[in-house]
Structures are given as structure tokens and as C-alpha cells.
Design an enzyme around this catalytic site. Structure first.
Site, mmCIF file in Angstrom:
data_model
loop_
_atom_site.group_PDB
_atom_site.id
_atom_site.type_symbol
_atom_site.label_atom_id
_atom_site.label_comp_id
_atom_site.label_asym_id
_atom_site.label_seq_id
_atom_site.Cartn_x
_atom_site.Cartn_y
_atom_site.Cartn_z
ATOM 1 N N GLU A 104 2.625 -11.541 4.219
ATOM 2 C CA GLU A 104 3.967 -12.073 4.488
ATOM 3 C C GLU A 104 4.130 -12.379 5.976
ATOM 4 O OE1 GLU A 104 6.525 -13.461 3.841
ATOM 5 O OE2 GLU A 104 7.821 -12.537 2.368
ATOM 6 N N ASP A 105 5.090 -13.225 6.266
ATOM 7 C CA ASP A 105 5.410 -13.487 7.673
ATOM 8 C C ASP A 105 6.254 -12.360 8.264
ATOM 9 O OD1 ASP A 105 7.604 -14.119 6.058
ATOM 10 O OD2 ASP A 105 7.993 -16.062 6.982
ATOM 11 N N ASP A 108 12.074 -8.059 6.237
ATOM 12 C CA ASP A 108 13.429 -7.950 6.766
ATOM 13 C C ASP A 108 14.163 -6.887 5.933
ATOM 14 O OD1 ASP A 108 15.574 -8.955 8.438
ATOM 15 O OD2 ASP A 108 16.301 -10.109 6.743
ATOM 16 N N PHE A 157 17.119 -13.227 14.769
ATOM 17 C CA PHE A 157 16.513 -14.254 13.908
ATOM 18 C C PHE A 157 15.446 -15.000 14.689
ATOM 19 C CE2 PHE A 157 15.982 -18.034 11.387
ATOM 20 C CZ PHE A 157 15.916 -17.487 10.116
ATOM 21 N N ARG A 170 8.426 -24.161 12.209
ATOM 22 C CA ARG A 170 7.230 -23.462 11.730
ATOM 23 C C ARG A 170 6.013 -23.781 12.605
ATOM 24 N NH1 ARG A 170 8.513 -21.450 6.590
ATOM 25 N NH2 ARG A 170 9.779 -22.787 5.264
HETATM 26 P P1 IMP Z 1 13.480 -9.855 2.901
HETATM 27 O O1 IMP Z 1 13.429 -9.973 1.401
HETATM 28 O O2 IMP Z 1 14.884 -9.643 3.398
HETATM 29 O O3 IMP Z 1 12.517 -8.836 3.460
HETATM 30 O O4 IMP Z 1 13.183 -11.277 3.424
HETATM 31 C C1 IMP Z 1 12.005 -11.712 3.821
HETATM 32 C C2 IMP Z 1 12.059 -13.212 4.000
HETATM 33 O O5 IMP Z 1 13.250 -13.647 4.687
HETATM 34 C C3 IMP Z 1 10.915 -13.615 4.887
HETATM 35 O O6 IMP Z 1 9.769 -13.888 4.142
HETATM 36 C C4 IMP Z 1 11.453 -14.825 5.586
HETATM 37 O O7 IMP Z 1 11.202 -15.969 4.813
HETATM 38 C C5 IMP Z 1 12.937 -14.601 5.675
HETATM 39 N N1 IMP Z 1 13.313 -14.082 7.011
HETATM 40 C C6 IMP Z 1 13.778 -12.859 7.311
HETATM 41 N N2 IMP Z 1 14.025 -12.715 8.620
HETATM 42 C C7 IMP Z 1 13.680 -13.896 9.179
HETATM 43 C C8 IMP Z 1 13.698 -14.389 10.537
HETATM 44 O O8 IMP Z 1 14.063 -13.708 11.504
HETATM 45 N N3 IMP Z 1 13.267 -15.657 10.708
HETATM 46 C C9 IMP Z 1 12.832 -16.452 9.680
HETATM 47 N N4 IMP Z 1 12.803 -16.031 8.405
HETATM 48 C C10 IMP Z 1 13.230 -14.766 8.155
HETATM 49 MG MG MG Z 2 8.804 -15.730 3.825
#
Ligand code: IMP
Ligand code: MG
Length: 187
Positions: A104-105, A108, A157, A170
């Protein structure tokens, strides 16, 4: 692209430089080489955010592996996820009895990976590990074990190196904090 480029003007600051990323990716590749040598794992790139990290990371792993790609969308506004995950594109091959490494990138809230871990457990993967470039632990809403993370970052963010805002940024080589003026009038 250097940091005077037009795209960089929407950043508040650069948070993680391309040099720091390259060093961390190389170190992570060495750890994963040791862990998975002889195991024939499937490395799963979670599109689109992990794409840049993924292609750099696999080239630092000196062990046979399979690459596959999955696209998920989490419903919510562009800067927050809701935990409701839809699989937009699934893997090409079954994962039964295989070691699965989800790449994953950013983690969050943790809800996307929490959901995907359950999906792969139901598909009877031999193991499911989580590798992420970035982790925002302050925002976690579910209990999730992140096996490997390159950088813990504060609650801001960020964009670049695969991460987007509204599908843009990106292609930035570094990771930066997006200037809030870019998104503050959006839902
Ligand atoms: P989670 O389910 O809340 O952990 O969300 C993860 C996804 O939200 C990541 O794979 C990203 O695509 C997006 N995301 C969360 N924080 C950021 C950020 O700071 N920048 C860009 N995308 C984010
Ligand atoms: Mg993502």
C-alpha cells in the site's frame, strides 16, 4: 523533475525526499528478500496509489515472486475514507496456500487494509502481510498490524510518489504536504 517544477508550487512543504525514499525502499527490499526467499510469494500492488512504490520495491527484492494488481475504492470524500471498500479490479490468479504481501501507499484509518486482510483470509492465503510506504498512526480507527512501514508521518494530507489528490500529483518524485488551499473548499 526538480523541486522548482510547477507541480511543487501546490505543496506546503516536502516531507520525504526522493533520496530518503530510495534509501528506505532499498532497506525494505533487503528485509523482504530475507523473509521471502524460497517462499514464492505474491506481491499485490494496491492501485493506483502504491504503483510507484511497488515498481521500485520489487526491483530491490532478490527472490522469485509473482506480481499481481488490485484496485479498490473506498467510498468517501477525496481526503477521507469511510471504510466501505469496493473491489474495482481483482487479482488474476487465486491466492490459496500462497504467501500474500499487500503493498500500500499509506495506512490512514486502516479500514481498507483491515477489510482486505479479511478478504484474503477468506480466500485461504497461507499468510497475509502488510507493507506500506507511509503510516499515519494518529488516524487509526481499527486495530491493524502493519508488518513493514518505511515512514511514520504526522496527520497531514500528502501527495506524490504515487499518492494523489483528485488523481493529481502522483508523478511527483518526492512526497509533500499538499497546501490546504487546494482542497479546503471541496467536500
Ligand atoms: P484508510 O482505509 O483510511 O487506511 O485509507 C487508505 C487510503 O486512503 C490510501 O490507500 C490512500 O489512497 C488514501 N489516503 C489516506 N491518506 C492519504 C493522504 O494523505 N494522501 C493521499 N491519499 C491518502
Ligand atoms: Mg491507496
Amino acid at each position: 523533475m526538480d523541486t522548482n517544477a510547477l507541480l511543487y508550487q501546490d505543496l506546503e512543504k516536502v516531507l520525504v525526499t526522493r533520496e530518503e525514499i530510495a534509501k528506505a525502499v532499498k532497506e525494505l527490499g533487503q528485509k523482504l528478500t530475507e523473509k521471502y526467499r524460497g517462499e514464492d510469494p505474491i506481491f499485490v500492488c494496491i492501485l493506483k496509489g502504491a504503483s510507484v512504490f511497488f515498481t521500485d520495491l520489487v526491483r530491490e527484492i532478490d527472490a522469485p515472486l509473482t506480481m499481481d494488481f488490485m484496485m479498490v475504492s473506498s467510498y468517501g470524500s477525496s481526503t477521507k475514507s469511510t471504510g466501505v471498500v469496493k473491489i474495482v479490479k481483482d487479482l488474476d490468479k487465486p491466492v490459496t496456500d500462497r504467501h500474500v504481501v499487500l503493498v500500500e501507499d499509506i495506512v490512514d484509518s486502516g479500514m481498507t487494509l483491515h477489510y482486505l486482510k479479511k478478504v484474503f483470509a477468506n480466500r485461504e492465503a497461507k499468510s497475509v502481510s502488510i507493507v506500506t510506504l507511509l503510516d499515519k498512526p494518529a488516524r487509526r480507527r481499527v486495530d491493524l498490524k502493519v508488518d513493514y512501514s518505511c515512514f511514520n508521518i504526522p496527520d497531514a494530507f500528502v501527495v506524490g510518489y504515487g499518492l494523489d489528490y483528485d488523481e493529481k500529483y502522483r508523478n511527483l518524485p518526492d512526497i509533500g504536504v499538499l497546501h490546504p488551499k487546494i482542497y479546503e473548499n471541496q467536500g
